[in-house]
Design an enzyme around this catalytic site. Structure first.
Site, PDB file in Angstrom:
ATOM      1  CE  LYS A   1       7.339  62.097  61.988  1.00  0.00           C
ATOM      2  NZ  LYS A   1       6.754  61.613  60.735  1.00  0.00           N
TER       3      LYS A   1
ATOM      4  CB  SER B   1       4.095  67.817  66.306  1.00  0.00           C
ATOM      5  OG  SER B   1       4.853  68.773  65.592  1.00  0.00           O
TER       6      SER B   1
END
Length: 327
Positions: free
Chosen positions: A52, A310
Site C-alpha cells: 500500500k 501482499s
C-alpha cells in the site's frame, strides 16, 4: 480517468529511492510440493509491511504545496492507513485516518506511530466514507481512496513492473501471475503492467469466501454489491464491491478468480511461517492458499508462477492462534 502503462512507469520514477524494490524469492520445498516454479514477491518486506505504500506515496507526492498544507484524509482497516500515514510524514503533511474500532491493534498503533491522527468508527453503525468526507471538508483536505484512484492504481502497478523485470533477470518468463483482490487496486495495476510487458502471461486474482465480489461481478458482467453477514479472516480484503475504476481493468486482464476459505488461508499462513520463514497476514496469504489448495487451474505442471504476498501486518494474538490451529 483510465490508467495506462506509462502511468505505472511514471509512478516507478516517483517511488525510486522511497519505496523498497522487494526481491523475488524461491523455495525448493514449495516448488517440489506444487510441481511449479514459484517466484514469490514478498511485499511483506515493503515499507509499512505492505504494498500500500506504493500507491499512497505516488498519490501524495503529486499534491500541490497548498494541498500539502491542508493535508489528507483516508479510511482503511490498516494497510492503506499505514501507507498514507508514512507517505504523509515523509512529505511533510498532516494526515487523518478513519479506521474501524475493531481493526487489528497492530495496524492502528502502527498508523498512529507514523504520525497520523486516528478517528475510530463502528463499522456496523457508521459510514466511514461520510466521516472522511466531512472531516476533509472541514480541513480543506484531500481524500485519498484506498484503491479507486488512478494514481493509487499506478503506484500499486509497480509491483507487476518489478515482478516481470526480476523474473527476466533470472532468465524466466512468467506463465502465470497471481495477486490478492480486495477493491482491486493492486491487481488492476499489477495486471496492467504484466499485460503490457508479457502479453502471454495469464493473470489470476484470489478473494476470500464471502467477499468474492469481483468473482461474482466478472460472472455477471457488471459490478455487484455484496451484503456480507459474516466476517473473513482476511480483514484487508473485506470489500463489498470492486471499484468503478478497477473493475473494467480486471474485466480486461484477468483470466480467472480463485476463492479461498478461512481454513485454507490459515494453512497458508502456517506454511509461509514454517517453510518459507515469512510472516504473512491473512489477506496477503490468499494466493499461496489457492495454490496449496489446488484451486488454480492455470497453474499447470511445470509452470512458472509469479506470486504476490501482499502484506505482513497480522495481529500477534491472531497469528499465534493460527499457528496453534485454534482458528
Amino acid at each position: 480517468m483510465s490508467v495506462v502503462f506509462a502511468d505505472i512507469e511514471a509512478a516507478a520514477g516517483r517511488l525510486k529511492g522511497h519505496a523498497i524494490e522487494t526481491p523475488l524469492i524461491e523455495s525448493p520445498a514449495l516448488n517440489e510440493r506444487l510441481g511449479l516454479r514459484v517466484l514469490i514477491k514478498p511485499e511483506t518486506l515493503q515499507r509499512v509491511g505492505a504494498f500500500k505504500f506504493r500507491g499512497a506515496y505516488n498519490r501524495l507526492s503529486q499534491l500541490s504545496a497548498e494541498q500539502r498544507r491542508a493535508g489528507v484524509v483516508a479510511f482503511s482497516s490498516g494497510n492503506h492507513a499505514q501507507g498514507v500515514a508514512l507517505a504523509a510524514r515523509l512529505l511533510g503533511m498532516p494526515a487523518l485516518i478513519v479506521m474501524p474500532a475493531d481493526a487489528p491493534s497492530v495496524k492502528v498503533e502502527a498508523t498512529r506511530g507514523y504520525g497520523a491522527e486516528i478517528r475510530l468508527y463502528d463499522r456496523l453503525t457508521e459510514d466511514r466514507v461520510a466521516i472522511a468526507a466531512e472531516a476533509a471538508a472541514m480541513r480543506g483536505a484531500v481524500v485519498v481512496p484506498a484503491f479507486d484512484d488512478p494514481d493509487i492504481i499506478a503506484g500499486q502497478g509497480t509491483v507487476g513492473l518489478e515482478l516481470v523485470a526480476q523474473a527476466r533477470a533470472l532468465g524466466c518468463e512468467l506463465d502465470l501471475v497471481m495477486a490478492p483482490v480486495g477493491g482491486g487496486g493492486l491487481m488492476a495495476g499489477t495486471s496492467l503492467a504484466v499485460r503490457a510487458l508479457s502479453p502471454a502471461t495469464e493473470i489470476v486474482g484470489v478473494e476470500p469466501a464471502g467477499f468474492d465480489d469481483t468473482a461474482k461481478s466478472l460472472k455477471a458482467g457488471a459490478r455487484q454489491l455484496l451484503k456480507p453477514t459474516t466476517r473473513s479472516l482476511c480483514d484487508a480484503l473485506e470489500t463489498p464491491s470492486p471499484g468503478a475504476l478497477t473493475f473494467p481493468i480486471l474485466q480486461m486482464t484477468l483470466a480467472d478468480i480463485a476463492v479461498v476459505d478461512d481454513a485454507e488461508v490459515a494453512e497458508a499462513m502456517r506454511y509461509a511461517f514454517q517453510v518459507l520463514k515469512l510472516v504473512v497476514e491473512p489477506g496477503g496469504s490468499v494466493c499461496l492458499a489457492a495454490l496449496l489448495a489446488g484451486k488454480v487451474a492455470q497453474a499447470r505442471p511445470g509452470a512458472t508462477v509469479g506470486l504476490v504476498l501482499s502484506g505482513g501486518n497480522v495481529d500477534p494474538e491472531l497469528f499465534a492462534q493460527v499457528l496453534r490451529h485454534e482458528l
